[in-house]
Design a protein around this motif. Structure first.
Motif, mmCIF file in Angstrom:
data_model
loop_
_atom_site.group_PDB
_atom_site.id
_atom_site.type_symbol
_atom_site.label_atom_id
_atom_site.label_comp_id
_atom_site.label_asym_id
_atom_site.label_seq_id
_atom_site.Cartn_x
_atom_site.Cartn_y
_atom_site.Cartn_z
ATOM 1 N N PHE A 213 -23.741 38.720 -1.422
ATOM 2 C CA PHE A 213 -22.448 38.515 -1.062
ATOM 3 C C PHE A 213 -22.062 39.378 0.502
ATOM 4 O O PHE A 213 -21.781 38.587 1.289
ATOM 5 C CB PHE A 213 -21.495 39.233 -1.968
ATOM 6 C CG PHE A 213 -20.037 39.098 -1.740
ATOM 7 C CD1 PHE A 213 -19.274 37.996 -1.595
ATOM 8 C CD2 PHE A 213 -19.501 40.260 -1.101
ATOM 9 C CE1 PHE A 213 -17.965 37.897 -1.234
ATOM 10 C CE2 PHE A 213 -18.198 40.374 -0.819
ATOM 11 C CZ PHE A 213 -17.366 39.266 -0.955
ATOM 12 N N TYR B 46 -22.512 38.174 5.382
ATOM 13 C CA TYR B 46 -21.335 38.530 6.606
ATOM 14 C C TYR B 46 -22.306 38.649 7.680
ATOM 15 O O TYR B 46 -21.798 38.665 8.839
ATOM 16 C CB TYR B 46 -20.374 39.457 6.071
ATOM 17 C CG TYR B 46 -19.519 39.072 5.043
ATOM 18 C CD1 TYR B 46 -18.364 38.722 5.375
ATOM 19 C CD2 TYR B 46 -19.921 39.190 3.938
ATOM 20 C CE1 TYR B 46 -17.286 38.259 4.612
ATOM 21 C CE2 TYR B 46 -18.651 38.686 2.838
ATOM 22 C CZ TYR B 46 -17.585 38.198 3.300
ATOM 23 O OH TYR B 46 -16.678 37.795 2.421
ATOM 24 N N ARG C 40 -12.493 41.546 7.947
ATOM 25 C CA ARG C 40 -12.743 40.167 7.135
ATOM 26 C C ARG C 40 -13.231 40.441 5.745
ATOM 27 O O ARG C 40 -12.790 40.045 4.815
ATOM 28 C CB ARG C 40 -13.467 39.112 8.091
ATOM 29 C CG ARG C 40 -13.766 37.939 7.108
ATOM 30 C CD ARG C 40 -14.022 36.665 8.256
ATOM 31 N NE ARG C 40 -15.220 37.231 8.915
ATOM 32 C CZ ARG C 40 -16.398 36.813 8.507
ATOM 33 N NH1 ARG C 40 -16.680 36.159 7.310
ATOM 34 N NH2 ARG C 40 -17.608 36.949 9.148
ATOM 35 N N LEU C 41 -14.177 41.262 5.599
ATOM 36 C CA LEU C 41 -14.903 41.702 4.544
ATOM 37 C C LEU C 41 -13.963 42.517 3.565
ATOM 38 O O LEU C 41 -14.133 42.509 2.461
ATOM 39 C CB LEU C 41 -16.073 42.628 4.986
ATOM 40 C CG LEU C 41 -16.764 43.097 3.581
ATOM 41 C CD1 LEU C 41 -17.235 42.002 2.828
ATOM 42 C CD2 LEU C 41 -18.296 43.665 4.273
ATOM 43 N N SER C 42 -13.182 43.425 4.152
ATOM 44 C CA SER C 42 -12.368 44.113 3.393
ATOM 45 C C SER C 42 -11.030 43.182 2.581
ATOM 46 O O SER C 42 -10.712 43.338 1.536
ATOM 47 C CB SER C 42 -11.376 45.053 4.315
ATOM 48 O OG SER C 42 -10.351 45.593 3.782
ATOM 49 N N LYS C 43 -10.859 42.116 3.497
ATOM 50 C CA LYS C 43 -9.641 41.265 2.870
ATOM 51 C C LYS C 43 -10.458 40.411 1.806
ATOM 52 O O LYS C 43 -9.850 40.184 0.651
ATOM 53 C CB LYS C 43 -9.154 40.199 4.050
ATOM 54 C CG LYS C 43 -8.476 39.318 3.459
ATOM 55 C CD LYS C 43 -7.902 38.369 4.635
ATOM 56 C CE LYS C 43 -6.750 37.225 4.266
ATOM 57 N NZ LYS C 43 -6.162 36.490 5.463
ATOM 58 N N ASP C 44 -11.938 40.053 2.066
ATOM 59 C CA ASP C 44 -12.491 39.296 1.002
ATOM 60 C C ASP C 44 -12.594 39.857 -0.270
ATOM 61 O O ASP C 44 -12.644 39.636 -1.444
ATOM 62 C CB ASP C 44 -13.629 38.592 1.331
ATOM 63 C CG ASP C 44 -13.334 37.451 2.695
ATOM 64 O OD1 ASP C 44 -12.260 37.075 2.621
ATOM 65 O OD2 ASP C 44 -14.385 37.021 3.231
ATOM 66 N N LEU C 45 -12.860 41.180 -0.205
ATOM 67 C CA LEU C 45 -13.372 42.157 -1.382
ATOM 68 C C LEU C 45 -11.888 42.241 -1.984
ATOM 69 O O LEU C 45 -12.057 42.157 -3.357
ATOM 70 C CB LEU C 45 -13.838 43.366 -0.785
ATOM 71 C CG LEU C 45 -15.443 43.504 -0.357
ATOM 72 C CD1 LEU C 45 -15.723 44.722 0.187
ATOM 73 C CD2 LEU C 45 -16.411 43.238 -1.666
ATOM 74 N N LYS D 47 -9.703 40.463 -2.180
ATOM 75 C CA LYS D 47 -9.289 38.985 -2.961
ATOM 76 C C LYS D 47 -9.905 38.995 -4.243
ATOM 77 O O LYS D 47 -9.626 38.494 -5.346
ATOM 78 C CB LYS D 47 -9.644 37.853 -1.997
ATOM 79 C CG LYS D 47 -8.554 37.483 -0.909
ATOM 80 C CD LYS D 47 -8.866 36.368 -0.025
ATOM 81 C CE LYS D 47 -7.948 36.064 1.034
ATOM 82 N NZ LYS D 47 -8.701 34.912 1.907
ATOM 83 N N ARG D 48 -11.109 39.460 -4.077
ATOM 84 C CA ARG D 48 -11.784 39.776 -5.615
ATOM 85 C C ARG D 48 -11.588 40.775 -6.452
ATOM 86 O O ARG D 48 -12.271 41.098 -7.090
ATOM 87 C CB ARG D 48 -13.532 39.551 -5.147
ATOM 88 C CG ARG D 48 -14.018 38.283 -4.307
ATOM 89 C CD ARG D 48 -15.336 38.251 -3.955
ATOM 90 N NE ARG D 48 -15.732 37.137 -3.440
ATOM 91 C CZ ARG D 48 -16.357 36.137 -4.437
ATOM 92 N NH1 ARG D 48 -16.365 36.196 -5.746
ATOM 93 N NH2 ARG D 48 -16.694 34.858 -3.877
#
Length: 204
Positions: free
Chosen positions: A129, A133, A158-163, A165-166
């Motif tokens: 995962f 990136y 971007r990674l912060s936002k995706d983490l 969301k999870r």
């Protein structure tokens, strides 16, 4: 098994990054052996995600000094065990002087374990995962002066936002960028630091 290579012997008086406290052996070992080294070990990736979150509002040195206590308190960072922690275990953790006794941070570790297990249920690992990136290749910055080292980037945003969301917790962009540095997704060693070229070779 950890993917960390054995670092080459440092010179007698090596030039290191300016943020290192040379009086703290733990800090020296972390800088010389871990920081900026591409990591693909699942347990360490999970550990570092939680330790970076625990650092929020504190110094990284404080967390490093408590690292072994964290490993003991959180069952060697076994996500399956942590995900099942109940009120009694949380109460014991909040009485443990070896860790940061912050209820939100303890709850975050549990939530992160649960989020990590969901990720695995989807057939992914933290390794796959995260490294997607950067297409599997560490980024390498030119750090000449302290001001050259960013606190966050568009990628960490971007990674912060995706983490988030999870449903991972304590994963703001600044925390995530420090995480990326720690696990070697980005090489932010000073250009003058003896580890800069060594870590750059590891990502070649």
């Amino acid at each position: 098994m950890s993917s960390q290579p054995t670092p080459s012997a440092a010179p007698a008086r090596p030039t290191r990054c300016g943020w290192v406290n040379p009086a703290n052996p733990r800090y020296l070992a972390y800088h010389d052996e871990e920081w900026g080294v591409p990591c693909h070990d699942e347990v360490r990736l999970f550990e570092m995600l939680n330790l970076e979150g625990a650092q929020a509002g504190l110094s990284w040195e404080t967390i490093l000094n408590k690292r072994e206590s964290y490993r003991a308190a959180f069952d060697g960072w076994d996500a399956v065990k942590i995900a099942a922690y109940g009120p009694d275990k949380v109460a014991r953790l909040l009485q443990d002087p070896g860790i940061v006794r912050n209820r939100l941070k303890v709850a975050a570790a549990i939530a992160n374990a649960q989020a990590y297990l969901r990720l695995r249920d989807e057939g992914q690992t933290l390794d796959s995962f995260l490294w997607a990136y950067v297409d599997g290749n560490p980024l390498c910055n030119r750090i000449v002066a302290p001001g050259d080292r960013p606190a966050r980037t568009a990628l960490s945003d971007r990674l912060s936002k995706d983490l988030g969301k999870r449903r991972f917790k304590f994963v703001g962009s600044t925390i995530v960028y420090a995480y990326m540095q720690g696990i070697g997704m980005v090489n932010d060693h000073d250009l003058a630091c003896f580890r800069q070229r060594e870590c750059a070779r590891l990502g070649a």
